[in-house]
Design a protein around this motif. Structure first.
Motif, mmCIF file in Angstrom:
data_model
loop_
_atom_site.group_PDB
_atom_site.id
_atom_site.type_symbol
_atom_site.label_atom_id
_atom_site.label_comp_id
_atom_site.label_asym_id
_atom_site.label_seq_id
_atom_site.Cartn_x
_atom_site.Cartn_y
_atom_site.Cartn_z
ATOM 1 N N ILE A 20 44.626 8.099 41.449
ATOM 2 C CA ILE A 20 44.640 8.648 43.107
ATOM 3 C C ILE A 20 45.317 7.789 43.891
ATOM 4 O O ILE A 20 45.395 6.184 43.590
ATOM 5 C CB ILE A 20 43.067 8.593 43.397
ATOM 6 C CG1 ILE A 20 43.208 9.178 44.736
ATOM 7 C CG2 ILE A 20 42.408 7.306 43.198
ATOM 8 C CD1 ILE A 20 41.541 9.700 45.156
ATOM 9 N N ALA A 21 45.984 8.125 44.940
ATOM 10 C CA ALA A 21 46.763 7.140 45.822
ATOM 11 C C ALA A 21 46.238 7.239 47.072
ATOM 12 O O ALA A 21 46.018 8.283 47.596
ATOM 13 C CB ALA A 21 48.333 7.599 45.926
ATOM 14 N N ASP A 22 46.339 6.193 47.748
ATOM 15 C CA ASP A 22 45.942 5.969 49.340
ATOM 16 C C ASP A 22 47.258 6.328 50.108
ATOM 17 O O ASP A 22 48.090 6.474 49.740
ATOM 18 C CB ASP A 22 45.273 4.663 49.437
ATOM 19 C CG ASP A 22 46.249 3.445 49.526
ATOM 20 O OD1 ASP A 22 47.529 3.526 49.467
ATOM 21 O OD2 ASP A 22 45.609 2.286 49.388
ATOM 22 N N SER A 59 38.386 10.523 50.858
ATOM 23 C CA SER A 59 38.293 11.245 52.069
ATOM 24 C C SER A 59 39.470 11.418 52.861
ATOM 25 O O SER A 59 39.887 12.086 53.794
ATOM 26 C CB SER A 59 37.449 10.324 52.854
ATOM 27 O OG SER A 59 38.146 9.015 53.200
ATOM 28 N N LYS A 60 40.621 10.755 52.352
ATOM 29 C CA LYS A 60 41.947 10.823 53.064
ATOM 30 C C LYS A 60 43.034 11.584 52.202
ATOM 31 O O LYS A 60 43.896 11.974 52.667
ATOM 32 C CB LYS A 60 42.513 9.539 53.284
ATOM 33 C CG LYS A 60 41.529 8.637 54.376
ATOM 34 C CD LYS A 60 42.063 7.247 54.707
ATOM 35 C CE LYS A 60 41.065 6.445 55.645
ATOM 36 N NZ LYS A 60 41.308 5.297 55.637
ATOM 37 N N ASN A 61 42.783 11.464 50.924
ATOM 38 C CA ASN A 61 43.847 12.227 50.171
ATOM 39 C C ASN A 61 43.017 12.552 48.639
ATOM 40 O O ASN A 61 42.620 11.526 47.940
ATOM 41 C CB ASN A 61 45.031 11.250 49.357
ATOM 42 C CG ASN A 61 45.882 11.895 48.573
ATOM 43 O OD1 ASN A 61 45.992 13.145 48.308
ATOM 44 N ND2 ASN A 61 46.498 10.977 47.543
ATOM 45 N N ALA A 84 40.173 17.002 44.392
ATOM 46 C CA ALA A 84 39.071 16.469 44.036
ATOM 47 C C ALA A 84 38.153 16.152 45.092
ATOM 48 O O ALA A 84 38.585 15.876 46.230
ATOM 49 C CB ALA A 84 39.293 15.034 43.350
ATOM 50 N N HIS A 85 36.761 16.580 44.620
ATOM 51 C CA HIS A 85 35.597 16.174 45.604
ATOM 52 C C HIS A 85 34.343 15.536 44.799
ATOM 53 O O HIS A 85 34.273 16.053 43.854
ATOM 54 C CB HIS A 85 35.473 17.412 46.368
ATOM 55 C CG HIS A 85 36.424 18.097 46.709
ATOM 56 N ND1 HIS A 85 36.758 17.775 48.283
ATOM 57 C CD2 HIS A 85 37.073 19.200 46.514
ATOM 58 C CE1 HIS A 85 37.886 18.686 48.436
ATOM 59 N NE2 HIS A 85 38.039 19.515 47.346
ATOM 60 N N LEU A 86 33.799 14.661 45.382
ATOM 61 C CA LEU A 86 32.553 14.059 45.129
ATOM 62 C C LEU A 86 31.409 14.862 45.353
ATOM 63 O O LEU A 86 31.225 15.339 46.565
ATOM 64 C CB LEU A 86 32.309 12.745 45.666
ATOM 65 C CG LEU A 86 33.394 11.757 45.041
ATOM 66 C CD1 LEU A 86 33.198 10.261 45.886
ATOM 67 C CD2 LEU A 86 32.991 11.400 43.607
#
Length: 136
Positions: A20-22, A59-61, A84-86
């Protein structure tokens, strides 16, 4: 995009690497061993530390990349991408894109555009193992 039995077997048997990338392009990769597949959704059981590590970035990507984990990954040359989602402590990834990462001329081929039957044929014409071989 429903995953083929071969892809499902590798993910459920060996887990996944999750990338995952910010917003600055800083990449985080975590390894998760407990996974399950239902259609086009990969569910990953994360530790509290893993959730904490990616929660803010998600939350941002929410776009992530997955690859089969552990030593068996070399025989499962796939990269899966999706949102993706938690959810209740689990990471749920809805797969939107599937790529072949096998070295050589097939590297980078986008498999999901072949449709399920095309992906199944791609798997069956290149590999004879449907189940991962657990290294002992």
């Amino acid at each position: 995009m429903k995953l083929t039995p071969r892809i499902e077997n590798w993910i459920e048997s060996f887990g996944v690497h999750i990338a995952i990338a910010d917003d600055k392009g800083q990449i985080t990769i975590i390894v998760a061993e407990k996974t399950s597949v239902d259609g086009d959704v990969v569910t990953v059981d994360l530790s509290e530390n893993q959730r904490n590590q990616i929660e803010e970035v998600l939350s941002k990507n929410d776009y992530v990349a997955l690859a089969p984990g552990q030593l068996g990954a070399i025989r499962a040359p796939y990269q899966l991408k999706g949102s993706a989602h938690l959810v209740n402590g689990y990471l749920e990834v809805e797969i939107a894109e599937i790529y072949c990462t096998k070295p050589g001329p097939e590297a980078g081929i986008r498999l999901d555009v072949l449709g399920y039957d095309g992906m199944q044929h791609f798997d069956e014409s290149r590999w004879t193992d449907l189940a991962p071989v657990n290294p002992s």
